[in-house]
Design a protein around this motif. Structure first.
Motif, PDB file in Angstrom:
ATOM      1  N   THR A   1       0.827  -1.160  -0.165  1.00 53.26           N
ATOM      2  CA  THR A   1      -0.122  -0.015  -0.044  1.00 53.26           C
ATOM      3  C   THR A   1       0.842   1.126  -0.051  1.00 53.26           C
ATOM      4  OG1 THR A   1      -0.186   0.344   2.412  1.00 53.26           O
ATOM      5  CG2 THR A   1      -1.837  -1.201   1.181  1.00 53.26           C
ATOM      6  N   LYS A   2       2.276   1.074   0.079  1.00 53.87           N
ATOM      7  CA  LYS A   2       2.937   2.135   0.164  1.00 53.87           C
ATOM      8  C   LYS A   2       4.187   2.045  -0.978  1.00 53.87           C
ATOM      9  CE  LYS A   2       1.769   3.627   4.320  1.00 53.87           C
ATOM     10  NZ  LYS A   2       0.806   4.958   4.471  1.00 53.87           N
ATOM     11  N   HIS A   3       4.548   3.446  -1.556  1.00 54.16           N
ATOM     12  CA  HIS A   3       5.514   3.499  -2.527  1.00 54.16           C
ATOM     13  C   HIS A   3       7.080   3.489  -1.749  1.00 54.16           C
ATOM     14  CE1 HIS A   3       2.924   3.335  -5.728  1.00 54.16           C
ATOM     15  NE2 HIS A   3       2.245   4.546  -5.423  1.00 54.16           N
ATOM     16  N   GLU A   4       7.868   3.239  -2.295  1.00 47.37           N
ATOM     17  CA  GLU A   4       9.140   3.156  -1.694  1.00 47.37           C
ATOM     18  C   GLU A   4       9.661   4.675  -1.031  1.00 47.37           C
ATOM     19  OE1 GLU A   4      14.119   2.592  -2.420  1.00 47.37           O
ATOM     20  OE2 GLU A   4      12.299   1.624  -3.923  1.00 47.37           O
TER      21      GLU A   4
ATOM     22  N   LEU B   1       8.619   8.395   5.915  1.00 45.05           N
ATOM     23  CA  LEU B   1       7.658   8.331   6.982  1.00 45.05           C
ATOM     24  C   LEU B   1       8.342   9.027   8.319  1.00 45.05           C
ATOM     25  CD1 LEU B   1       6.888   4.275   7.053  1.00 45.05           C
ATOM     26  CD2 LEU B   1       5.353   6.426   6.747  1.00 45.05           C
ATOM     27  N   GLN B   2       7.398   9.414   9.164  1.00 49.62           N
ATOM     28  CA  GLN B   2       7.950  10.236  10.242  1.00 49.62           C
ATOM     29  C   GLN B   2       8.626   9.126  11.252  1.00 49.62           C
ATOM     30  OE1 GLN B   2       4.938  12.718  11.974  1.00 49.62           O
ATOM     31  NE2 GLN B   2       4.597  13.761  10.279  1.00 49.62           N
TER      32      GLN B   2
END
Length: 119
Positions: free
Chosen positions: A96-99, A105-106
């Motif tokens: 669900t996330k791209h590289e 990301l925090q």
């Protein structure tokens, strides 16, 4: 301050291989601790100390116990089926996330989760 002193002494003694003294300091710190947060550092040192002494199962059980208390239970029996299921779940979350999103990301700020990651 009291916890920090007992824990610092125990950590130093663990590094020096003075495991009888480690136990004394950790017992004192854990006896005085009132909350799980106050026990975390001592329990981490305990697990490391046990592992250093070759008591691997005791170290693992200490870690499992703390993880459970932190709300992150870990299965005591890990099967191939369970492992595959967890890998698929993780892969699905990562899909669900791209590289670029992952890289940006925090930083984790939840202190309890940071402590959990140490175990």
């Amino acid at each position: 301050l009291c916890f920090d002193l007992y824990n610092s002494c125990a950590e130093t003694e663990c590094i020096l291989g003075e495991f009888d003294d480690v136990k004394i300091r950790l017992d004192e710190a854990l006896k005085r601790a009132r909350t799980l947060q106050e026990k975390l550092r001592s329990n981490l040192t305990l697990a490391q100390s046990l592992g250093s002494q070759g008591c691997v199962m005791d170290a693992i059980n200490t870690g499992f116990s703390v993880l459970s208390q932190l709300g992150e239970p870990f299965p005591y029996v890990v099967t191939e089926e369970l492992t595959k299921k967890e890998i698929v779940t993780t892969q699905n979350l990562l899909r669900t996330k791209h590289e670029k999103e992952l890289v940006h990301l925090q930083v984790m700020v939840d202190v309890e989760k940071q402590q959990t990651m140490k175990f």
